[in-house]
Design an enzyme around this catalytic site. Structure first.
Site, PDB file in Angstrom:
ATOM      1  CE1 TYR A  25      15.986 -35.890  -1.162  1.00  0.00           C
ATOM      2  CE2 TYR A  25      17.897 -36.840  -2.218  1.00  0.00           C
ATOM      3  CZ  TYR A  25      17.118 -35.743  -1.926  1.00  0.00           C
ATOM      4  OH  TYR A  25      17.477 -34.516  -2.394  1.00  0.00           O
ATOM      5  CG  HIS A 110      14.844 -25.261  16.655  1.00  0.00           C
ATOM      6  ND1 HIS A 110      14.214 -25.382  17.866  1.00  0.00           N
ATOM      7  CD2 HIS A 110      16.171 -25.415  16.895  1.00  0.00           C
ATOM      8  CE1 HIS A 110      15.121 -25.611  18.808  1.00  0.00           C
ATOM      9  NE2 HIS A 110      16.312 -25.621  18.249  1.00  0.00           N
ATOM     10  CB  THR A 191      10.142 -31.602 -11.122  1.00  0.00           C
ATOM     11  OG1 THR A 191       8.900 -31.238 -11.721  1.00  0.00           O
ATOM     12  CG2 THR A 191      10.861 -30.378 -10.650  1.00  0.00           C
TER      13      THR A 191
HETATM   14  P1  A2P Z   1      11.715 -41.626 -14.650  1.00  0.00           P
HETATM   15  O1  A2P Z   1      12.301 -41.846 -13.285  1.00  0.00           O
HETATM   16  O2  A2P Z   1      10.534 -42.477 -14.933  1.00  0.00           O
HETATM   17  O3  A2P Z   1      12.752 -41.659 -15.752  1.00  0.00           O
HETATM   18  P2  A2P Z   1      14.418 -34.132 -12.535  1.00  0.00           P
HETATM   19  O4  A2P Z   1      15.725 -34.803 -12.698  1.00  0.00           O
HETATM   20  O5  A2P Z   1      14.349 -32.775 -13.170  1.00  0.00           O
HETATM   21  O6  A2P Z   1      13.920 -34.150 -11.124  1.00  0.00           O
HETATM   22  O7  A2P Z   1      13.346 -34.987 -13.391  1.00  0.00           O
HETATM   23  C1  A2P Z   1      12.996 -36.256 -12.991  1.00  0.00           C
HETATM   24  C2  A2P Z   1      11.803 -36.706 -13.787  1.00  0.00           C
HETATM   25  O8  A2P Z   1      12.121 -36.775 -15.187  1.00  0.00           O
HETATM   26  C3  A2P Z   1      11.362 -38.089 -13.396  1.00  0.00           C
HETATM   27  O9  A2P Z   1       9.944 -38.110 -13.425  1.00  0.00           O
HETATM   28  C4  A2P Z   1      11.938 -38.996 -14.482  1.00  0.00           C
HETATM   29  O10 A2P Z   1      11.109 -40.112 -14.663  1.00  0.00           O
HETATM   30  C5  A2P Z   1      11.925 -38.083 -15.686  1.00  0.00           C
HETATM   31  N1  A2P Z   1      13.040 -38.326 -16.624  1.00  0.00           N
HETATM   32  C6  A2P Z   1      14.316 -38.635 -16.329  1.00  0.00           C
HETATM   33  N2  A2P Z   1      15.070 -38.707 -17.431  1.00  0.00           N
HETATM   34  C7  A2P Z   1      14.256 -38.422 -18.467  1.00  0.00           C
HETATM   35  C8  A2P Z   1      14.452 -38.355 -19.871  1.00  0.00           C
HETATM   36  N3  A2P Z   1      15.633 -38.569 -20.406  1.00  0.00           N
HETATM   37  N4  A2P Z   1      13.371 -38.059 -20.637  1.00  0.00           N
HETATM   38  C9  A2P Z   1      12.168 -37.858 -20.097  1.00  0.00           C
HETATM   39  N5  A2P Z   1      11.920 -37.901 -18.779  1.00  0.00           N
HETATM   40  C10 A2P Z   1      12.958 -38.189 -17.966  1.00  0.00           C
END
Ligand code: A2P
Length: 280
Positions: A25, A110, A191
């Protein structure tokens, strides 16, 4: 630059203690700094934090495991990780390229023995560099291979896999329950829908009418319902957000419970389709 540092500090202030990280990351230096700053502030102690680090595909040969974890610890400036996991069950050619490809753009794999990699993780635990060890993206057969390994010293404590209402993992969850392996669900909100790595043909989870209708009843968002669903059935969730308000929102899931009927309704949303296909 800096956004991860801020997000982790806000998360710790909001009450989060489990932080899911990885060398790939490229932000472990910021995560480590956030943790150290919060310790210096007196907000937390090191033992309050549960940091998960991950062994990348290019570092599966057993002799690379400990140096790779030591590199992560150096970047974090911490003495140990709470959990160290094999990020994926397939290995890439070791070297500086994290995604090694040949002249035709194909991944260079690998050949390594996952059981030997696991033994190297066991040694890291014995050395105190990792309090616990686990895996990620392992299927049942791969888990069994480790668990049936002659001379197994420690079994995986957890398996981190995609898990949310559209991909509920019923069989793997049952298998892991039977063997006392915790499922840690990644992409619990469906996601970021970044087309470069997400299968966007599966519809957006947080727009789901059932999650939104149940949310309305409890004055919660679809995101909170999706997280609560997994937590309530014993699946650990690692939602990702850089947004302070959403970071806090995703933590406000411990002041209500879903009924058995609602849990069943959400379980029925399973489409058995992954957002994260990991085609490699
Ligand atoms: P952001 O970083 O702008 O909040 P996951 O955890 O499933 O990977 O999802 C991550 C995505 O969901 C990110 O794009 C994040 O954007 C968004 N996200 C995180 N929390 C929320 C929420 N409570 N409501 C809507 N979108 C969210």
């Amino acid at each position: 630059k800096g956004s991860c540092l801020e997000a982790v500090k806000i998360a710790i202030d909001a009450g989060y203690r489990h932080i899911d990280g990885a060398f790939v990351y490229f932000n472990e230096h910021e995560v480590g700094q956030a943790i150290r700053e919060k310790i210096a502030e007196g907000k937390i102690k090191r033992e309050d934090i549960f940091y998960c680090g991950k062994l990348w595909n290019t570092c599966h040969p057993p002799e690379l495991v400990r140096p790779t974890l030591e590199k992560t610890l150096k970047i974090l400036q911490l003495d140990y990780v709470d959990l160290y996991i094999i990020e994926l069950p397939m290995a890439f050619k070791p070297g500086d390229a994290l995604y090694p490809k040949d002249e035709n753009g194909k991944f260079i794999y690998h050949e390594t023995d996952l059981c030997a990699t696991w033994e190297a993780l066991e040694a890291c635990k014995d050395a105190g560099l990792a309090k616990s060890i686990g895996v990620s993206n392992f299927n049942r057969r791969q888990l069994e291979m480790i668990m049936n390994k002659p001379g197994l010293k420690y079994k995986p404590v957890s398996n981190q896999v995609e898990c949310h209402p559209y991909f509920t993992q019923p069989k793997l969850l049952e298998f892991c329950r039977q063997h006392d392996i915790v499922i840690v669900g990644y992409s619990p909100l469906g996601t970021s829908r970044d087309e470069s790595w997400v299968n966007v043909s599966s519809p957006p989870l947080l727009k789901d009418p059932v999650l939104n209708a149940i949310g309305k009843k409890y004055n919660k968002t679809a995101a909170q319902i999706a997280l609560r669903f997994n937590v309530q059935r014993g699946v650990v969730v690692i939602p990702k957000s850089f947004n302070p308000q959403r970071i806090r929102e995703n933590f406000q899931i411990f002041d209500f419970s879903l009924t058995e009927k609602e849990m069943k309704e959400i379980e029925a949303l399973n489409k058995n389709v992954r957002y994260v296909e990991l085609l490699m």
